[in-house]
Design an enzyme around this catalytic site. Structure first.
Site, PDB file in Angstrom:
ATOM      1  NE  ARG A  70      34.756  61.494   9.390  1.00  0.00           N
ATOM      2  CZ  ARG A  70      33.617  61.960   8.897  1.00  0.00           C
ATOM      3  NH1 ARG A  70      33.471  63.260   8.686  1.00  0.00           N
ATOM      4  NH2 ARG A  70      32.634  61.133   8.609  1.00  0.00           N
ATOM      5  CB  ALA A  82      27.427  57.384   8.901  1.00  0.00           C
ATOM      6  CD  GLU A  99      24.411  60.582   4.377  1.00  0.00           C
ATOM      7  OE1 GLU A  99      25.552  60.467   3.865  1.00  0.00           O
ATOM      8  OE2 GLU A  99      23.851  61.681   4.539  1.00  0.00           O
ATOM      9  CD  GLU A 103      28.923  58.958   3.465  1.00  0.00           C
ATOM     10  OE1 GLU A 103      29.294  57.861   3.926  1.00  0.00           O
ATOM     11  OE2 GLU A 103      28.889  60.000   4.136  1.00  0.00           O
ATOM     12  CD  GLU A 149      30.459  63.333   1.989  1.00  0.00           C
ATOM     13  OE1 GLU A 149      29.880  63.686   0.938  1.00  0.00           O
ATOM     14  OE2 GLU A 149      29.848  63.016   3.017  1.00  0.00           O
TER      15      GLU A 149
END
Length: 197
Positions: A70, A82, A99, A103, A149
């Site tokens: 992040r 999320a 998601e 993910e 990701e």
């Protein structure tokens, strides 16, 4: 105050001016001038499309966590799966299903709403709809991931260990914190454990 009276209350102030002061790739910054009380106030905030998140719990009461970079925090924090509500007309539950598959390559048989939360009411209008997903199995296909990701780390951790890490301050992602504590409370109520009540 009676417990039934404890709720957030909508307010419809007179917005006398509103403009987008920054247009971003994902969200914008808006500036509103509002009549409030006896005067006017100016507030800037991030316009956010909202998000859906998933507490994915397996049969051993382990939660599926992801860790990813992040940039604003310069941190790889632990989170729950999320994503943005960025598909026109897609209900939050369908976004959560998408998601989870995108993910962590999982699908779930059982879904229930867990909570909705406003992440930072003084700075953005984001609402995150969180769902509890159980009956996990592998998705029919694995998804290709890019950017932050691309190197997501996935782990299944006992829910009680995640709660301990939250309470010790080792996990600080707000959506994860609220969602994990809510999931733990749901399980406590399902088992009839009333020790803390």
């Amino acid at each position: 105050m009676d417990a039934a009276q404890l709720h957030d209350e909508p307010v419809d102030p007179d917005v006398i001016a509103s403009e987008v002061v920054y247009r971003g790739a994902v969200w914008n910054v808006r500036s509103d001038t509002v009549r409030y009380g006896d005067g006017e106030i100016v507030r800037q905030y991030v316009e956010h499309p909202g998000a859906a998140a998933v507490v994915a719990l397996d049969d051993e009461e382990r939660i599926v966590l992801i860790q990813q970079y992040r940039h604003p925090l310069r941190l790889r924090d632990w989170e729950i799966p999320a994503g943005l509500l960025d598909v026109a007309g897609e209900p939050p539950l369908e976004s959560a299903r998408r998601e989870l598959a995108e993910e962590v390559d999982l699908v779930a048989e059982h879904w229930q709403p867990l909570l909705s939360l406003r992440t930072s009411p003084g700075g953005n209008d984001e609402v995150v709809h969180v769902f509890l997903a159980r009956g996990l199995s592998d998705a029919p296909q694995a998804f290709a991931r890019a950017d932050e990701e691309a190197d997501i780390r996935v782990a299944r951790v006992p829910l009680s260990d995640v709660v301990d890490a939250v309470m010790a301050g080792r996990l600080t992602n707000g959506i994860l914190v609220a969602s994990v504590l809510a999931a733990a409370e749901v399980l406590r109520r399902e088992t009839g454990d009333t020790a803390g009540r």
